[in-house]
Write an enzyme that holds these catalytic residues in place. Structure first.
Site, mmCIF file in Angstrom:
data_model
loop_
_atom_site.group_PDB
_atom_site.id
_atom_site.type_symbol
_atom_site.label_atom_id
_atom_site.label_comp_id
_atom_site.label_asym_id
_atom_site.label_seq_id
_atom_site.Cartn_x
_atom_site.Cartn_y
_atom_site.Cartn_z
ATOM 1 N N HIS A 166 24.234 -70.165 -84.064
ATOM 2 C CA HIS A 166 24.455 -68.896 -84.127
ATOM 3 C C HIS A 166 24.435 -68.604 -82.729
ATOM 4 O O HIS A 166 23.731 -67.409 -82.514
ATOM 5 C CB HIS A 166 22.766 -68.768 -85.202
ATOM 6 C CG HIS A 166 23.814 -69.152 -86.712
ATOM 7 N ND1 HIS A 166 23.043 -67.614 -87.772
ATOM 8 C CD2 HIS A 166 23.858 -70.369 -87.220
ATOM 9 C CE1 HIS A 166 23.369 -68.483 -88.393
ATOM 10 N NE2 HIS A 166 23.913 -69.749 -88.604
ATOM 11 N N ASP B 100 24.048 -62.889 -76.103
ATOM 12 C CA ASP B 100 23.287 -62.518 -77.607
ATOM 13 C C ASP B 100 24.057 -63.507 -78.478
ATOM 14 O O ASP B 100 25.702 -63.526 -78.267
ATOM 15 C CB ASP B 100 22.934 -60.864 -77.889
ATOM 16 C CG ASP B 100 21.723 -60.955 -78.933
ATOM 17 O OD1 ASP B 100 21.556 -62.855 -80.028
ATOM 18 O OD2 ASP B 100 20.953 -60.787 -79.058
HETATM 19 C C1 GDG Z 1 20.025 -65.905 -83.990
HETATM 20 C C2 GDG Z 1 20.453 -65.123 -83.114
HETATM 21 C C3 GDG Z 1 22.210 -63.622 -84.467
HETATM 22 C C4 GDG Z 1 13.371 -57.709 -85.895
HETATM 23 N N1 GDG Z 1 12.967 -57.210 -85.750
HETATM 24 C C5 GDG Z 1 11.876 -57.133 -87.305
HETATM 25 C C6 GDG Z 1 12.469 -57.384 -88.289
HETATM 26 N N2 GDG Z 1 13.787 -57.870 -87.761
HETATM 27 C C7 GDG Z 1 14.740 -58.260 -88.208
HETATM 28 C C8 GDG Z 1 16.159 -57.775 -87.459
HETATM 29 C C9 GDG Z 1 17.359 -59.138 -87.895
HETATM 30 C C10 GDG Z 1 17.026 -59.998 -87.470
HETATM 31 O O1 GDG Z 1 15.396 -59.561 -87.288
HETATM 32 C C11 GDG Z 1 17.327 -60.597 -85.654
HETATM 33 O O2 GDG Z 1 17.948 -60.809 -86.208
HETATM 34 P P1 GDG Z 1 19.091 -61.156 -85.102
HETATM 35 O O3 GDG Z 1 20.496 -61.386 -84.728
HETATM 36 O O4 GDG Z 1 18.504 -59.879 -83.388
HETATM 37 O O5 GDG Z 1 18.616 -62.831 -84.126
HETATM 38 P P2 GDG Z 1 18.148 -63.609 -84.318
HETATM 39 O O6 GDG Z 1 18.026 -63.576 -85.472
HETATM 40 O O7 GDG Z 1 16.459 -63.746 -84.141
HETATM 41 O O8 GDG Z 1 18.740 -65.205 -83.879
HETATM 42 C C12 GDG Z 1 21.799 -64.154 -82.764
HETATM 43 C C13 GDG Z 1 21.315 -64.164 -85.775
HETATM 44 O O9 GDG Z 1 21.005 -66.128 -85.110
HETATM 45 C C14 GDG Z 1 22.739 -64.793 -86.209
HETATM 46 O O10 GDG Z 1 23.644 -65.630 -86.519
HETATM 47 O O11 GDG Z 1 22.659 -62.812 -84.642
HETATM 48 O O12 GDG Z 1 22.070 -64.074 -81.769
HETATM 49 O O13 GDG Z 1 20.173 -65.250 -81.453
HETATM 50 O O14 GDG Z 1 17.656 -59.299 -88.826
HETATM 51 O O15 GDG Z 1 16.323 -56.642 -89.264
HETATM 52 N N3 GDG Z 1 12.359 -57.350 -89.182
HETATM 53 C C15 GDG Z 1 11.508 -56.599 -89.839
HETATM 54 N N4 GDG Z 1 10.210 -56.144 -88.948
HETATM 55 C C16 GDG Z 1 10.566 -55.812 -87.334
HETATM 56 O O16 GDG Z 1 10.034 -55.916 -87.172
HETATM 57 N N5 GDG Z 1 11.155 -56.591 -91.221
#
Ligand code: GDG
Length: 501
Positions: A174, A387
């Site tokens: 990821h 990222d």
């Molecule tokens: C990995 C990789 C890759 C965020 N703040 C809040 C909240 N979120 C949710 C978002 C999103 C998720 O968290 C974050 O998704 P990301 O893609 O930014 O990153 P990660 O899940 O940390 O990590 C990344 C991912 O895996 C998938 O393969 O994209 O690059 O590092 O869904 O909506 N949700 C709520 N409150 C918040 O304050 N409810």
């Protein structure tokens, strides 16, 4: 594969954390509540259809027996089984905080100077990956497909092979995969690369990650050959072969779009505009992490206000930082630094009783708030230094139902490969460039804003998280498709109003 094994083939998903939130009651009993992340939503139809098991760590130290009743209760209505891998305090310290988060996380995000290459961490990583494999092995039969997720578990496939597992093995990373110059710094680069090659299929977020992996294999593994440079390549080496492909992960687009259109979200978004009236809202949402580029983003915003006085009073940066890895000194320092910088910008530019340039929130938003923030924002400013993908960028687009807004996106986020048709791409290290991009986004005319957003939304809608699961499984099991048919039509069973968060 014979018809008997074909009839039995199931999916076994392995991830560091189980997709459940575990809570201990005052009496000491564990209960589990289902998580609703995009991965769970997308895998659920396949797991239900094929039957199978999801294996992972419950997220707290404890024995497998302690968690068993909670897991059985949680899995009862799901149509698939859950199995726990028990970790003790030393595993959590050396494997999770140590190798995974002090070595792989910074190294794979191109920050080798932040790595703590402690040899004991590598030993713990191998030991815990073996623990996972020992739980998986008896549950994965010949003909099954085992899908291992993410950087904590890169060696599980090799450990499974050592235990004699005959099931097909796939792995998806990821986070990004670094270029050879960076990866070569890892003292355990050879055993790690060799372990990844024990999977039948290794999946990456982007073509760049897959190319980096192939380049590392060529440098590290003697007599390795890469065949095919397209989205799916074959790596041949003296002991066998593996395939490596890029499979950009996505979101449940329809669920986000529908939820964003609800009355509750609409009202909350209006409330935000009432609180911060007569200005454009620039939104940043990140987990507290040094890869997210939050400090540089604030400096870019400061640069914008310094160099372009006309922007003062016309834009506010709404920066949400979601607490993460609390208690780790490096993260605590980062939080203080961000708060101080936001305070300095406000001190320099805020108008008493009126406009505040930076609205900083350090908390976890509810789903309703998250969607309302997405809908209310005129500009999303997503500038990670690096990222894997960045789902926030895709979620922002899905929620922009009026399509009249702008995405400014780091060129080093995996999402940039797909969204470059509509996003304004920036180099997050170039604070002047990011400041200029905010100004251009502010001044962009409505026709251009809508055309760009529409193009991105179309692309995300077509390539949603269900398409991602399909594409990975099809590549993994292409030769056995009749033995492992995927549910048709896709996502028929997906809980359409469940929000992946
Ligand atoms: C990995 C990789 C890759 C965020 N703040 C809040 C909240 N979120 C949710 C978002 C999103 C998720 O968290 C974050 O998704 P990301 O893609 O930014 O990153 P990660 O899940 O940390 O990590 C990344 C991912 O895996 C998938 O393969 O994209 O690059 O590092 O869904 O909506 N949700 C709520 N409150 C918040 O304050 N409810």
């Amino acid at each position: 594969m014979n018809s008997q094994s074909a009839a039995r083939s199931r999916l076994v998903v392995v991830s560091n954390r189980l997709p459940f939130a575990f809570r201990r009651s005052p009496g000491g009993k564990w209960t589990a509540e289902p998580g609703s992340g995009g991965l769970v939503t997308a895998l659920m139809p396949v797991l239900r259809d094929r039957g199978g098991t999801w294996i992972g760590w419950p997220g707290a130290a404890g024995s497998a027996r302690e968690f068993a009743p909670a897991l059985a209760a949680a899995g009862a209505g799901m149509g698939y089984k859950l199995a726990a891998v028990a970790l003790d305090d030393s595993d959590i310290h050396d494997f999770y905080h140590g190798f995974s988060n002090e070595i792989v996380w910074p190294l794979f995000h191109d920050l080798p100077s932040l790595c703590n290459f402690e040899p004991a961490y590598w030993q713990a990583y191998r030991r815990v990956n073996r623990k996972f494999a020992r739980v998986v092995a008896p549950l994965a039969r010949h003909g099954d497909f085992v899908w291992v997720h993410d950087y904590h578990l890169m060696c599980v496939g090799a450990e499974l092979r050592a235990l004699g597992t005959e099931a097909r093995l796939g792995f998806f990373l990821h986070i990004p995969f670094p270029a050879p110059d960076i990866f070569m710094k890892l003292p355990w680069r050879k055993p790690l690369i060799e372990a990844l090659l024990r999977y039948d299929l290794v999946g990456f977020q982007t073509a760049r990650d897959r190319r980096n992996f192939a380049a590392c294999v060529e440098e590290i593994v003697e007599d390795a050959r890469i065949e095919g440079r397209g989205s799916l390549a074959t790596v041949r080496f003296p002991e066998g072969s593996a395939r490596a492909g890029s499979f950009p992960i996505s979101i449940d687009y329809n669920a986000f779009m529908r939820a964003a259109a609800s009355t509750a979200v609409d009202e909350k978004a209006r409330e935000l505009h009432r609180l911060l009236p007569r200005r454009k809202l620039v939104l940043g949402i990140d987990r507290l992490d040094y890869t997210k580029g939050i400090t540089l983003r604030l400096r870019a915003f400061q640069e914008l206000l310094e160099r372009h006085p006309g922007m003062r009073g016309r834009v506010s940066l709404l920066q949400v930082v979601v607490p993460s890895r609390e208690g780790i000194p490096q993260y605590d320092r980062m939080k203080t630094e961000i708060e101080q910088l936001a305070g300095r910008i406000n001190g320099a530019f805020a108008r008493p009783g009126g406009w505040v340039p930076v609205w900083f929130e350090y908390r976890h938003l509810s789903r309703l708030e998250l969607l309302a923030y997405y809908r209310a924002a005129d500009i999303a400013l997503i500038t990670p230094l690096k990222d894997g993908m960045n789902l926030v960028a895709k979620e922002y687009c899905a929620c922009s139902i009026e399509e009249d807004c702008v995405l400014i996106l780091s060129e080093f986020a995996g999402a940039a490969e797909q969204l470059k048709n509509g996003a304004m791409l920036v180099n997050p290290f170039d604070v002047q460039g990011v400041a200029d991009a905010i100004r251009s986004a502010y001044a962009m005319d409505a026709d251009e804003r809508i055309a760009r957003m529409r193009a991105m939304r179309r692309s995300i809608r077509r390539n949603d998280v269900f398409a991602w699961v399909d594409s990975f499984l099809r590549a993994a099991i292409a030769r056995d498709l009749r033995a492992f048919p995927l549910p048709q039509p896709r996502a028929a069973e997906a809980p359409s109003d469940q929000l992946p968060v």
